[in-house]
Motif scaffolding. Structure first.
Motif, PDB file in Angstrom:
ATOM      1  N   GLU A 162      34.117  24.751  22.945  1.00 44.71           N
ATOM      2  CA  GLU A 162      35.206  25.591  23.440  1.00 44.71           C
ATOM      3  C   GLU A 162      35.747  25.047  24.757  1.00 44.71           C
ATOM      4  O   GLU A 162      36.961  25.017  24.984  1.00 44.71           O
ATOM      5  N   MET A 163      34.846  24.588  25.627  1.00 41.82           N
ATOM      6  CA  MET A 163      35.308  24.021  26.895  1.00 41.82           C
ATOM      7  C   MET A 163      36.068  22.721  26.663  1.00 41.82           C
ATOM      8  O   MET A 163      37.107  22.465  27.293  1.00 41.82           O
ATOM      9  N   HIS A 168      41.012  20.075  27.103  1.00 39.54           N
ATOM     10  CA  HIS A 168      41.943  19.159  26.449  1.00 39.54           C
ATOM     11  C   HIS A 168      43.343  19.775  26.392  1.00 39.54           C
ATOM     12  O   HIS A 168      44.344  19.122  26.683  1.00 39.54           O
ATOM     13  N   GLN A 169      43.394  21.055  26.046  1.00 38.79           N
ATOM     14  CA  GLN A 169      44.692  21.749  26.007  1.00 38.79           C
ATOM     15  C   GLN A 169      45.353  21.786  27.375  1.00 38.79           C
ATOM     16  O   GLN A 169      46.575  21.805  27.480  1.00 38.79           O
ATOM     17  N   LYS A 197      35.238  14.744  13.249  1.00 37.55           N
ATOM     18  CA  LYS A 197      36.465  14.027  12.909  1.00 37.55           C
ATOM     19  C   LYS A 197      37.700  14.752  13.471  1.00 37.55           C
ATOM     20  O   LYS A 197      38.591  14.137  14.038  1.00 37.55           O
ATOM     21  N   ALA A 198      37.700  16.076  13.332  1.00 39.02           N
ATOM     22  CA  ALA A 198      38.839  16.849  13.843  1.00 39.02           C
ATOM     23  C   ALA A 198      38.964  16.691  15.350  1.00 39.02           C
ATOM     24  O   ALA A 198      40.077  16.586  15.881  1.00 39.02           O
ATOM     25  N   MET A 199      37.828  16.664  16.047  1.00 39.20           N
ATOM     26  CA  MET A 199      37.878  16.487  17.500  1.00 39.20           C
ATOM     27  C   MET A 199      38.458  15.123  17.854  1.00 39.20           C
ATOM     28  O   MET A 199      39.294  15.002  18.749  1.00 39.20           O
ATOM     29  N   GLY A 200      38.014  14.094  17.129  1.00 35.88           N
ATOM     30  CA  GLY A 200      38.561  12.760  17.364  1.00 35.88           C
ATOM     31  C   GLY A 200      40.062  12.728  17.097  1.00 35.88           C
ATOM     32  O   GLY A 200      40.837  12.183  17.886  1.00 35.88           O
ATOM     33  N   ASP A 201      40.479  13.354  15.989  1.00 38.80           N
ATOM     34  CA  ASP A 201      41.896  13.350  15.619  1.00 38.80           C
ATOM     35  C   ASP A 201      42.772  14.023  16.670  1.00 38.80           C
ATOM     36  O   ASP A 201      43.934  13.671  16.847  1.00 38.80           O
ATOM     37  N   MET A 202      42.210  15.028  17.351  1.00 38.02           N
ATOM     38  CA  MET A 202      43.024  15.723  18.349  1.00 38.02           C
ATOM     39  C   MET A 202      42.969  15.027  19.707  1.00 38.02           C
ATOM     40  O   MET A 202      43.644  15.457  20.639  1.00 38.02           O
ATOM     41  N   GLY A 203      42.194  13.941  19.804  1.00 36.27           N
ATOM     42  CA  GLY A 203      42.205  13.164  21.034  1.00 36.27           C
ATOM     43  C   GLY A 203      41.047  13.435  21.974  1.00 36.27           C
ATOM     44  O   GLY A 203      41.087  13.022  23.138  1.00 36.27           O
ATOM     45  N   VAL A 333      37.973  24.985  17.552  1.00 34.66           N
ATOM     46  CA  VAL A 333      38.296  23.847  18.402  1.00 34.66           C
ATOM     47  C   VAL A 333      39.567  23.212  17.851  1.00 34.66           C
ATOM     48  O   VAL A 333      39.620  22.804  16.689  1.00 34.66           O
ATOM     49  N   GLY A 334      40.589  23.209  18.693  1.00 36.90           N
ATOM     50  CA  GLY A 334      41.859  22.597  18.294  1.00 36.90           C
ATOM     51  C   GLY A 334      42.436  23.172  17.021  1.00 36.90           C
ATOM     52  O   GLY A 334      43.031  22.445  16.220  1.00 36.90           O
ATOM     53  N   GLY A 335      42.278  24.451  16.796  1.00 36.49           N
ATOM     54  CA  GLY A 335      42.840  25.082  15.603  1.00 36.49           C
ATOM     55  C   GLY A 335      41.903  25.044  14.407  1.00 36.49           C
ATOM     56  O   GLY A 335      42.092  25.770  13.443  1.00 36.49           O
ATOM     57  N   LEU A 336      40.898  24.187  14.469  1.00 32.20           N
ATOM     58  CA  LEU A 336      39.879  24.172  13.411  1.00 32.20           C
ATOM     59  C   LEU A 336      38.950  25.360  13.639  1.00 32.20           C
ATOM     60  O   LEU A 336      38.508  25.608  14.754  1.00 32.20           O
ATOM     61  N   GLU A 337      38.652  26.099  12.569  1.00 29.42           N
ATOM     62  CA  GLU A 337      37.760  27.252  12.684  1.00 29.42           C
ATOM     63  C   GLU A 337      36.418  26.928  12.042  1.00 29.42           C
ATOM     64  O   GLU A 337      36.364  26.313  10.977  1.00 29.42           O
ATOM     65  N   ILE A 338      35.359  27.356  12.701  1.00 31.81           N
ATOM     66  CA  ILE A 338      34.003  26.987  12.294  1.00 31.81           C
ATOM     67  C   ILE A 338      33.154  28.249  12.266  1.00 31.81           C
ATOM     68  O   ILE A 338      33.091  28.984  13.249  1.00 31.81           O
TER      69      ILE A 338
END
Lengths: 450, 450
Positions: A162-163, A168-169, A197-203, A333-338
């Motif tokens: 979350e942090m 990042h935002q 992967k999603a974290m990497g994709d969002m930078g 994280v970055g719109g991905l829900e877990i």
């Protein structure tokens, strides 16, 4: 006859739930309640701190659910800025930082948790922050306002993710350093990989398999970089996202029995196993798995609230029991829900289950409806019985809260086949005809049928 | 040995599920499968028609899940444009509109439902449409393209509300005429009022307590107005949203036994009660309440799929049972989300329960988190046992799908108190610490505890 005396140590979720529930059941003439809180506030949302740092929550005070004066109106005497220095279990007293010694008939230990800290040099450097107290949030906000540009987040649990997300935002360059191969150790590797992967994709720069070795500082003792065996990651801010441990120094010194997890050992009424007039609840207390019955340490606000309420009920004269945990959790994280609940495969293995698992992919809405997002659902069942043991979900908007459907099925002790036949809602803006959670149940129960 | 012969009448959710599941379990050399479908398509989403009319779904073909040629690849012989004219139950044959007589060893009757029509003059006027076949959607779209400006929706069930919503979004002036005092008769009055108010607030004109008396037409037989005892509502389009009834003409004429609801009476394997070699599934079949065991008629795509699958399994040689319905449903009107499951209070009353109900209000996210929306949750429990009987939800984005958590708890036979202690996920972007569904369970179980 003078009133009984309840002393509560710790004024957050567990402690204040205990106090409020005891007050509901017993009037002030019957029970005097004193809460000792070392910090300046009670009843604040630690879980909201990332979103205050991220700016989604504009105002720190919005994280404070209730103030001491609101509790005072209920005749609960809340003393902020007051530490409990020592408990004398034989005498039944608590010594406070204000120099008082308070006697109690019942005591609730709700001292909470503390951010885990790796045993490395430099951890006390300026610029290294946990995410625990509102003051931590204020410090991180101040660091950003003062121009912090590069942050290293240590650890990839809920708070770490979350942090990383909110920083990042806010435009910071974010590196997440993990001792493990993947973030979200509460997930299986195949699901953790989707998150990674999603974290990497969002930078977000994720650096796995790298236990931190040192926090490097400059001559003024200000953080400069995080060093691992693989490299040194320059930064002007370090956030601890390694999870929480129980804050039990006071309990240990007093001689309260601690359990195998290191937290205070309690029965299902939240009574201390060694001292039945003492209760413990929340992040300082050991709890147990709803599924296996085994001792667990799961520091989450939901359990803290419920455990505090159980303690308060019992003190209030009403029988109550905490019913265990599944470890249900949700984050984004970055719109991905877990989401996750119950046992992951490594936990099922440790608990000695012969289990099966299946992961399916689907969409959150009818495939033809705008905003349909990808969702992956993993189910773990006991082989033979088909009993649902655990579930994990990773996907787009609308995915995360579906974990509660599965948590309820597991809570109730349903098999995958029973759940697959259940009557879940459908309309094109909300799900495909067969909701992905049902598809997963059908697929995993088919494995059983051969 | 020649193959057994399965004939399926009706090529939508129930029929195609039956065909596909039977094929999964038995190869073409063992079972020949013929599907008769009077319309031009199979496997289309009737539930998606409102969103095609509304423009959310741009292309009609997106509502078609699978084509006849896809089924042909599985060696399922789908004959579109072919009506079943008569069933001879003694001979075991079906006569088709193509002049053929097909023998069967197993027959699946999946003739579906039809929009209910009030018995009033003018209902066959040009401009009056059901929402059932894709052709209905095409007709309504054509009417809008041709300049329709004012629409009267008759009835306030799911389809009525969804059509009112999308037509309002497309800029038409929408009047909903109800025979009942409130829309959404599947909800209790206090929850229906919330829906009614929201519809009014968004500019939909709701006219309650007005059974329609006549569809007024002009000299060319084109609809001009809808007349009730209270007034005449001018319009150039009428949409039937009065719900569905079972399409059982063929079954009745053949002599298949119909149940008390008017739909085909079947056992839990979807076998006809009168003719065990005949199965019925979907909107033409009677089903039963999971809670009371009583006969019900609940025409929904979810049940149609599952019932078809049960029939197909049994025909395929694998024991299978349909496990009943809760009547779980979800819909949305103007951003308001509505969910229901289990018994509403009138149904609980009819079933002879001594029950309690409580409605609570909360937020979909932590109160301080952006996008937190109002949500109302109503729970109905059996007095004494505390058993959950029914649930209703009305609220903003994120409310509707929460009904599935409660549907699962009811499906599993949980009490409100058991559910109140369960481990539901929490994070500020997803819910308050206590999810509103848990708060409702706690409040209603407190009524029991006194």
């Amino acid at each position: 006859m003078s009133a009984d005396r309840l002393v509560v140590i710790g004024g957050d979720a567990a402690g204040m739930s205990a106090a409020a529930q005891a007050r509901r059941l017993r009037a002030a003439s019957d029970l005097a309640i004193t809460v000792l809180e070392q910090g300046p506030e009670v009843s604040y949302s630690a879980c909201g701190i990332p979103y205050w740092v991220g700016g989604q929550v504009p105002d720190r005070d919005r994280l404070i659910a209730r103030t001491p004066s609101q509790f005072a109106a209920q005749q609960i005497d809340v003393r902020t800025g007051t530490r409990a220095e020592a408990i004398d279990l034989d005498a039944g007293t608590v010594r406070t930082s204000a120099g008082e010694t308070l006697g109690y008939d019942s005591l609730v230990v709700a001292t909470g948790g503390r951010p885990l800290r790796p045993p490395v040099p430099g951890l006390d450097a300026e610029g290294v922050h946990g995410v625990h107290r509102l003051a931590d949030g204020a410090d991180i906000r101040a660091a950003i306002a003062a121009g912090a540009r590069r942050v290293v987040v240590l650890g990839g649990g809920y708070i770490g993710l979350e942090m990383a997300d909110v920083l990042h935002q806010r435009g910071l360059s974010v590196t997440v350093v993990l001792a493990d191969p993947l973030p979200m150790g509460q997930l299986d590797a195949d699901m953790g990989e989707r998150v990674c992967k999603a974290m990497g994709d969002m930078g977000i720069d994720v650096q796995p398999n790298q236990p931190v070795r040192e926090i490097e500082t400059d001559a003024d003792g200000v953080v400069r970089a995080v060093r691992t065996d693989a490299g040194s990651y320059p930064c002007d801010l370090v956030v601890l996202g390694l999870g929480m441990g129980p804050e039990v120094a006071l309990a240990r010194e007093a001689g309260l029995r601690l359990g195998e997890t290191g937290a205070v050992e309690v029965d299902r009424s939240q009574r201390s196993r060694s001292h039945p007039e003492v209760f413990a609840a929340g992040d300082c207390a050991q709890t147990f798995s709803r599924i296996t019955g085994e001792a667990q340490y799961v520091p989450l606000g939901t359990h803290a609230n419920k455990q505090g309420r159980v303690a308060g009920s019992v003190i209030g004269g009403r029988a109550a029991h905490f019913a265990g945990v599944l470890g249900t959790a949700v984050t984004t994280v970055g719109g991905l829900e877990i989401g996750r609940t119950g046992l992951c495969t490594s936990q099922a293995e440790q608990a000695g289950y012969d289990f099966r698992s299946e992961t399916i992919e689907g969409t959150t809405r009818a495939g033809y409806y705008p905003g349909a997002e990808q969702i992956a659902v993993k189910l773990i069942t006991e082989h033979g019985s088909g009993l649902l043991l655990g579930a994990q979900i990773v996907g787009g908007a609308g995915s995360g809260k579906r974990i509660d459907i599965l948590a309820t099925a597991i809570w109730a002790g349903m098999t995958a086949e029973e759940f697959a036949g259940s009557d879940i809602s459908y309309a094109p803006p909300f799900s495909p005809t067969y909701d992905p959670v049902l598809v997963a149940a059908r697929v995993v129960s088919r494995v059983e049928q051969g």
